[in-house]
Design an enzyme around this catalytic site. Structure first.
Site: not given
Length: 435
Positions: A41, A116, A140
């Site tokens: 990420k 996210s 997330s």
């Protein structure tokens, strides 16, 4: 200010940056014959790549060193093929990112991969990597895992190191991992923590929070109860439980904790990236955010700041909720909670701040964090597994007691049929772009 533009166009909005050929070759030579590809990420530091956190303001320079979680993966043969797309600054649940594109479900590109950590989940779902690192504040990891139909593991807060990560909340944040099997997620946990991988449990008693059965999409409800029916024949007992007192405290604390901690976390990250004082750096960050809901959120933090007294009250609520959760689960005699990860399957990509749910317009953020948010206040481990196919991807989450991660993973392995899945590829795996 010159900003490096490293966004990488792709059909599913998975990447913000890819490792170049020289970097891949160097990583392969270090990793040796057990090399396998991973996605990371974009808010986690990877040496030689940009930790943009999905925001062009922070996309200014390559990182000098890996975050500890990345270093742990590399030690076991990981080759980082790229930085995965995300909701800008991790402040959302759709990964609709105005700067880097929208991360979408590989099997249904009209749908949001969730956020996210949407790009990380989508990379695993698309078969590009067997494992991907994400982060989780209020769901997330869990939400994208459910949307994309992969396994997501959110460790207990504090179990995995958070250094080298652009975060939102030191009270709630943790790195996590996406995989195709719970066994692989457990293996990743052992890499980071040095603990043993947990085998499937023989028997367990799970509690369904009754409030989490309210207002469900019909497809979600069907998939959830079908999964539980199968589990009852595999050594899992399931009972309804009332945890309203725990949820009330956790929900009251959620926005206050992030409202105090997020501006300070983001100001520190911006100060480091821009070489400015934190207050000044935060203003530059606010001015440069491109995603509308993120800009609105930051504006709200400035216009309606959380006071020190409110924050102190919120931390008291966090402690009360954690103590009460332990007492309640022990009194009810359940090993863990189980519930639909989200009240509805994935929404449309690019659908905006609201979604049509059960014939009414509802906040996307409020709806999709409704089940996962409270557990992040508790600091609890959560393992999300895909439910049987019903024409929509639905996630089922097992939420254990804080730091009871091994048993939580073991229960999730019992729920998830790993027998037809292979373990993480360990040799002869291509790590070329898109492979």
């Amino acid at each position: 200010m010159t900003v490096a533009r490293t966004a990488v166009p792709d059909d599913l909005g998975i990447w913000t940056q890819l490792s170049d050929d020289d970097a891949l070759a160097s990583q392969r030579s270090t990793a040796g014959p057990d090399a396998f590809p991973v996605a990371v990420k974009a808010n986690i530091a990877v040496r030689g790549l940009h930790r943009s956190a999905g925001c062009r303001v922070l996309d200014v320079a390559a990182e000098e060193a890996d975050a500890p979680v990345v270093a742990a993966f590399r030690h076991h043969g990981a080759v980082v093929v790229g930085m995965a797309n995300m909701h800008e600054l991790a402040l959302g649940v759709t990964s609709d990112n105005a700067a880097y594109g929208s991360a979408r479900v590989p099997s249904a590109p009209r749908l949001s991969a969730g956020g996210s950590s949407g790009g990380s989940a989508a990379a695993v779902a698309a078969g590009l990597v067997p494992l991907a690192l994400g982060t989780d504040t209020g769901g997330s990891v869990s939400i994208p895992a459910g949307n994309c139909g992969v396994v997501g593991f959110r460790p207990s807060t504090g179990r995995w190191p958070t250094a080298g990560i652009v975060g939102l909340s030191w009270t709630r944040d943790t790195p996590g991992v996406f995989a195709t099997t719970v066994e692989d997620a457990a293996r990743a946990d052992s890499w980071v923590t040095g603990s043993r991988s947990a085998p499937p449990v023989e028997r367990a008693r799970l509690g369904i929070p009754t409030t989490f059965l309210q207002d469900l999409d019909a497809r979600t409800e069907e998939a959830f109860f079908r999964t539980l029916d199968d589990a009852r024949g595999a050594g899992i007992d399931v009972v309804d439980v009332d945890i309203a007192d725990v949820l009330a405290r956790a929900r009251r604390a959620e926005s206050l904790v992030v409202g105090w901690e997020a501006p300070r976390e983001l100001a520190a990250a911006a100060a480091r990236a821009l070489n400015l004082p934190p207050d000044e750096a935060f203003e530059v960050l606010r001015a440069g955010v491109e995603t509308a809901d993120v800009a609105d959120f930051l504006e709200g933090l400035v216009d309606h700041p959380v006071s020190a007294d409110e924050y102190a009250d919120a931390l008291s609520l966090v402690l009360e909720a954690r103590i009460l959760a332990d007492v309640t689960l022990a009194r009810l005699g359940v090993d863990a909670l189980v519930f639909p990860t989200t009240p509805a399957p994935a929404p449309l990509s690019g659908g905006g701040a609201t979604v049509r749910h059960r014939d009414r317009e509802t906040s996307v953020f409020g709806l999709y964090t409704r089940h996962t948010g409270p557990g992040t206040i508790l600091g609890a481990p959560m393992v999300t597994v895909p439910a049987p196919g019903i024409g929509a991807t639905v996630g089922i989450t097992v939420q254990g007691r804080r730091f009871d991660d091994a048993r939580t993973l073991g229960i999730a392995r019992r729920l998830h049929d790993d027998s037809r899945d292979e373990a993480v590829p360990r040799a002869g795996v291509s790590v070329e772009h898109g492979a």
